[in-house]
Design a protein around this motif. Structure first.
Motif, PDB file in Angstrom:
ATOM      1  N   LEU A 148       0.825  -1.216   0.000  1.00  0.00           N
ATOM      2  CA  LEU A 148       0.000   0.000   0.000  1.00  0.00           C
ATOM      3  C   LEU A 148       0.855   1.260   0.000  1.00  0.00           C
ATOM      4  O   LEU A 148       0.442   2.291  -0.543  1.00  0.00           O
ATOM      5  N   GLY A 149       2.031   1.202   0.604  1.00  0.00           N
ATOM      6  CA  GLY A 149       2.912   2.357   0.641  1.00  0.00           C
ATOM      7  C   GLY A 149       2.210   3.592   1.181  1.00  0.00           C
ATOM      8  O   GLY A 149       1.458   3.540   2.161  1.00  0.00           O
ATOM      9  N   ALA A 150       2.434   4.720   0.508  1.00  0.00           N
ATOM     10  CA  ALA A 150       1.833   5.991   0.916  1.00  0.00           C
ATOM     11  C   ALA A 150       0.509   6.270   0.220  1.00  0.00           C
ATOM     12  O   ALA A 150      -0.062   7.351   0.417  1.00  0.00           O
ATOM     13  N   TRP A 151       0.006   5.313  -0.569  1.00  0.00           N
ATOM     14  CA  TRP A 151      -1.231   5.572  -1.315  1.00  0.00           C
ATOM     15  C   TRP A 151      -2.426   5.872  -0.414  1.00  0.00           C
ATOM     16  O   TRP A 151      -3.279   6.700  -0.788  1.00  0.00           O
ATOM     17  N   PRO A 152      -2.555   5.241   0.775  1.00  0.00           N
ATOM     18  CA  PRO A 152      -3.664   5.650   1.651  1.00  0.00           C
ATOM     19  C   PRO A 152      -3.621   7.134   2.027  1.00  0.00           C
ATOM     20  O   PRO A 152      -4.673   7.762   2.202  1.00  0.00           O
ATOM     21  N   SER A 153      -2.424   7.707   2.147  1.00  0.00           N
ATOM     22  CA  SER A 153      -2.331   9.141   2.451  1.00  0.00           C
ATOM     23  C   SER A 153      -2.780   9.981   1.261  1.00  0.00           C
ATOM     24  O   SER A 153      -3.333  11.071   1.439  1.00  0.00           O
ATOM     25  N   VAL A 154      -2.559   9.491   0.048  1.00  0.00           N
ATOM     26  CA  VAL A 154      -3.043  10.187  -1.149  1.00  0.00           C
ATOM     27  C   VAL A 154      -4.566  10.211  -1.147  1.00  0.00           C
ATOM     28  O   VAL A 154      -5.196  11.261  -1.347  1.00  0.00           O
ATOM     29  N   VAL A 155      -5.165   9.035  -0.932  1.00  0.00           N
ATOM     30  CA  VAL A 155      -6.628   8.949  -0.878  1.00  0.00           C
ATOM     31  C   VAL A 155      -7.166   9.813   0.254  1.00  0.00           C
ATOM     32  O   VAL A 155      -8.178  10.513   0.100  1.00  0.00           O
ATOM     33  N   GLY A 156      -6.491   9.781   1.404  1.00  0.00           N
ATOM     34  CA  GLY A 156      -6.940  10.576   2.540  1.00  0.00           C
ATOM     35  C   GLY A 156      -6.907  12.067   2.270  1.00  0.00           C
ATOM     36  O   GLY A 156      -7.841  12.794   2.614  1.00  0.00           O
ATOM     37  N   LEU A 157      -5.841  12.540   1.624  1.00  0.00           N
ATOM     38  CA  LEU A 157      -5.743  13.964   1.308  1.00  0.00           C
ATOM     39  C   LEU A 157      -6.846  14.394   0.347  1.00  0.00           C
ATOM     40  O   LEU A 157      -7.521  15.410   0.566  1.00  0.00           O
ATOM     41  N   LEU A 158      -7.052  13.628  -0.715  1.00  0.00           N
ATOM     42  CA  LEU A 158      -8.089  13.976  -1.686  1.00  0.00           C
ATOM     43  C   LEU A 158      -9.468  13.908  -1.048  1.00  0.00           C
ATOM     44  O   LEU A 158     -10.343  14.738  -1.351  1.00  0.00           O
ATOM     45  N   ALA A 159      -9.690  12.933  -0.154  1.00  0.00           N
ATOM     46  CA  ALA A 159     -10.979  12.830   0.523  1.00  0.00           C
ATOM     47  C   ALA A 159     -11.227  14.037   1.423  1.00  0.00           C
ATOM     48  O   ALA A 159     -12.343  14.576   1.463  1.00  0.00           O
ATOM     49  N   LEU A 160     -10.200  14.472   2.145  1.00  0.00           N
ATOM     50  CA  LEU A 160     -10.355  15.640   3.010  1.00  0.00           C
ATOM     51  C   LEU A 160     -10.674  16.891   2.197  1.00  0.00           C
ATOM     52  O   LEU A 160     -11.510  17.714   2.604  1.00  0.00           O
ATOM     53  N   PHE A 200       1.824   7.690  11.351  1.00  0.00           N
ATOM     54  CA  PHE A 200       2.089   9.098  11.061  1.00  0.00           C
ATOM     55  C   PHE A 200       3.232   9.267  10.063  1.00  0.00           C
ATOM     56  O   PHE A 200       3.344  10.317   9.439  1.00  0.00           O
ATOM     57  N   GLY A 201       4.060   8.257   9.914  1.00  0.00           N
ATOM     58  CA  GLY A 201       5.130   8.343   8.930  1.00  0.00           C
ATOM     59  C   GLY A 201       4.713   7.937   7.541  1.00  0.00           C
ATOM     60  O   GLY A 201       5.331   8.358   6.557  1.00  0.00           O
ATOM     61  N   THR A 202       3.628   7.147   7.425  1.00  0.00           N
ATOM     62  CA  THR A 202       3.248   6.611   6.120  1.00  0.00           C
ATOM     63  C   THR A 202       1.829   6.953   5.709  1.00  0.00           C
ATOM     64  O   THR A 202       1.585   7.352   4.570  1.00  0.00           O
ATOM     65  N   VAL A 203       0.872   6.813   6.623  1.00  0.00           N
ATOM     66  CA  VAL A 203      -0.543   6.844   6.251  1.00  0.00           C
ATOM     67  C   VAL A 203      -1.193   8.211   6.452  1.00  0.00           C
ATOM     68  O   VAL A 203      -1.947   8.673   5.586  1.00  0.00           O
ATOM     69  N   ASP A 204      -0.943   8.853   7.564  1.00  0.00           N
ATOM     70  CA  ASP A 204      -1.666  10.082   7.913  1.00  0.00           C
ATOM     71  C   ASP A 204      -1.379  11.194   6.917  1.00  0.00           C
ATOM     72  O   ASP A 204      -0.223  11.627   6.771  1.00  0.00           O
ATOM     73  N   PRO A 205      -2.398  11.705   6.205  1.00  0.00           N
ATOM     74  CA  PRO A 205      -2.145  12.727   5.182  1.00  0.00           C
ATOM     75  C   PRO A 205      -1.739  14.079   5.751  1.00  0.00           C
ATOM     76  O   PRO A 205      -0.926  14.791   5.157  1.00  0.00           O
ATOM     77  N   VAL A 206      -2.284  14.451   6.912  1.00  0.00           N
ATOM     78  CA  VAL A 206      -1.961  15.754   7.492  1.00  0.00           C
ATOM     79  C   VAL A 206      -0.496  15.812   7.912  1.00  0.00           C
ATOM     80  O   VAL A 206       0.206  16.795   7.647  1.00  0.00           O
ATOM     81  N   ALA A 207      -0.010  14.752   8.549  1.00  0.00           N
ATOM     82  CA  ALA A 207       1.393  14.717   8.959  1.00  0.00           C
ATOM     83  C   ALA A 207       2.310  14.797   7.741  1.00  0.00           C
ATOM     84  O   ALA A 207       3.353  15.466   7.769  1.00  0.00           O
ATOM     85  N   ARG A 208       1.929  14.146   6.654  1.00  0.00           N
ATOM     86  CA  ARG A 208       2.764  14.172   5.450  1.00  0.00           C
ATOM     87  C   ARG A 208       2.745  15.553   4.803  1.00  0.00           C
ATOM     88  O   ARG A 208       3.769  16.025   4.302  1.00  0.00           O
TER      89      ARG A 208
END
Length: 440
Positions: A148-160, A200-208
């Motif tokens: 999954l890598g950082a892709w969940p953070s991509v989805v999370g950012l676009l969703a927010l 917070f290093g991989t998934v969380d979009p706000v931290a990234r």
């Protein structure tokens, strides 16, 4: 200072939005694109690798008095701020423009604090209330699916971003409280499952977002001390982006700032109205454009990378070049964020200060700062400044990646073309009058 009713959303400033530029639009846009082309030509004259390395390697130690005490205070302030937002959003005034929690989130945090992150330095790792809470909770430390890598953070950012645009979260305090509660629940559950470091290093979009924006700032923690560096010079380093999933997040950040501004323009209203009248639900249309625009940005970037590799005649793969040239795009995202939110922050800062003093009191009016007409030019200048900084950072990346000077210069041709096109589109959006996202 003026008094009036204002919206907490960035698309509706108290002065009724921006005015269109007085000069012909085509001339204004062509001039902006030409400025970026000229910046590339000027950067191409700097071919001394030692000079480029000296500029990007310049550092000065900056002792901060009381720094050991600052971190626990920031943690306490972050958790208290999160609790305060939730309580005031629930029990404060029901009108968003009079609710201090709404103004704190959108004016104080997403506008003001974000600007301070790339203009000064990032303190989010210490301030982050969700990280502070997660560090004090037990964790299963389950294995994170590496695929999954950082892709969940991509989805999370676009969703927010989609939620911010299509929902009343920026206008209705109770909706904001629900979103904050939902985000808190998901974040703490993820940190409990995979561990705070991984989440917070991989998934969380706000931290990234704040970690990436912090790479632009002149102040940063390096090797255990605070360093002063030239703004944006860290974008040429190789350690920021490790895979295409992280490239995808950088592109998502660039597109998200563009999308947020575009859907608040008359041009979008003109384009979207006939589609909605044809039977497409507005929420679906906004989501479709968000996803489609992102894929378009990714495709254009990959196309430019392939042409860059071909023109440079290098053994480096397209994937490698995509990783190396992605960080300079953060300067573009920051420049557009500054253009979109600087006037918004200055206009509504008095409203935030006033409502925060008496957060449970319903005020019929709140003070706002009326900006002079010439201030629109500041936003246009920040867009150009962000692109110019991206041009220079890409120039440094090219000379770090290729042994030949001509190779390094040729590799930048496609990226420069892409930046010119994006500059023109960004200037067009910034020059448009601002309206509430229509049809919702």
């Amino acid at each position: 200072m003026a008094v009036g009713s204002v919206s907490a959303h960035g698309a509706a400033l108290s002065d009724g939005g921006r005015e269109t530029v007085a000069i012909p639009t085509w001339l204004f846009l062509v001039t902006g694109g030409a400025a970026i082309g000229a910046s590339f030509l000027l950067a191409s004259l700097v071919t001394d690798r030692a000079l480029i390395d000296a500029i990007h390697g310049w550092r000065r130690d900056l002792p901060i008095v009381g720094e050991p005490l600052a971190r626990p205070l920031l943690r306490l302030f972050g958790v208290a701020g999160l609790a305060w937002v939730f309580v005031i959003a629930l029990f404060g005034p029901s009108r968003g423009t009079a609710n201090a929690a709404v103004l704190l989130v959108w004016v104080g945090w997403w506008a003001g604090f974000t600007m301070s992150t790339y203009l000064v330095g990032s303190v989010w790792p210490a301030l982050n209330p969700w990280r502070t809470l997660a560090d004090r909770l037990p964790s299963l430390e389950s294995s994170y699916p590496e695929r999954l890598g950082a892709w969940p953070s991509v989805v999370g950012l676009l969703a927010l971003i989609w939620i911010e645009v299509v929902s009343p979260v920026a206008d209705e305090p109770r909706t904001l409280a629900a979103v904050v509660a939902g985000y808190t629940g998901v974040t703490l559950l993820g940190a409990f499952t995979y561990g705070p470091d991984r989440w917070f290093g991989t998934v969380d979009p706000v931290a990234r977002v704040f970690r990436y924006y912090g790479r632009l700032a002149p102040l940063a923690r390096e090797n255990g001390s605070i360093k002063l560096r030239l703004p944006g010079t860290a974008l040429a380093e190789t350690r920021l982006i490790d895979g295409f999933d992280e490239v995808g997040f950088v592109i998502a950040l660039v597109w998200a700032t563009t999308y947020d501004g575009f859907v608040a323009t008359p041009a979008w209203e003109s384009a979207a109205t006939p589609v909605v009248e044809a039977g497409v639900p507005p929420l679906a249309l906004y989501l479709l454009v968000l996803a489609g625009g992102y894929l378009l940005f990714v495709g254009v970037y990959l196309l430019g990378t392939r042409y860059s590799r071909r023109l440079a005649g290098t053994y480096l793969s397209t994937a490698t070049l995509a990783r190396r040239f992605a960080p300079p795009l953060l300067a573009i995202a920051a420049g557009y964020h500054l253009a979109h939110y600087l006037g918004y922050f200055l206009t509504l800062a008095p409203s935030l200060a006033t409502t925060a003093a008496t957060p449970l009191t319903l005020r019929a009016t709140v003070p706002v700062l009326v900006l002079p007409g010439w201030f629109d030019a500041v936003g246009l200048a920040t867009v150009l400044l962000g692109h110019v900084l991206a041009i220079w950072a890409a120039h440094a990346v090219a000379f770090d990646s290729f042994p030949g000077r001509l190779q390094a210069i040729r590799s930048q041709y496609p990226y420069t073309v892409v930046m010119i096109l994006y500059t023109i589109s960004s200037l067009f959006i910034v020059s448009q009058p601002t309206i509430e996202p229509p049809l919702l």
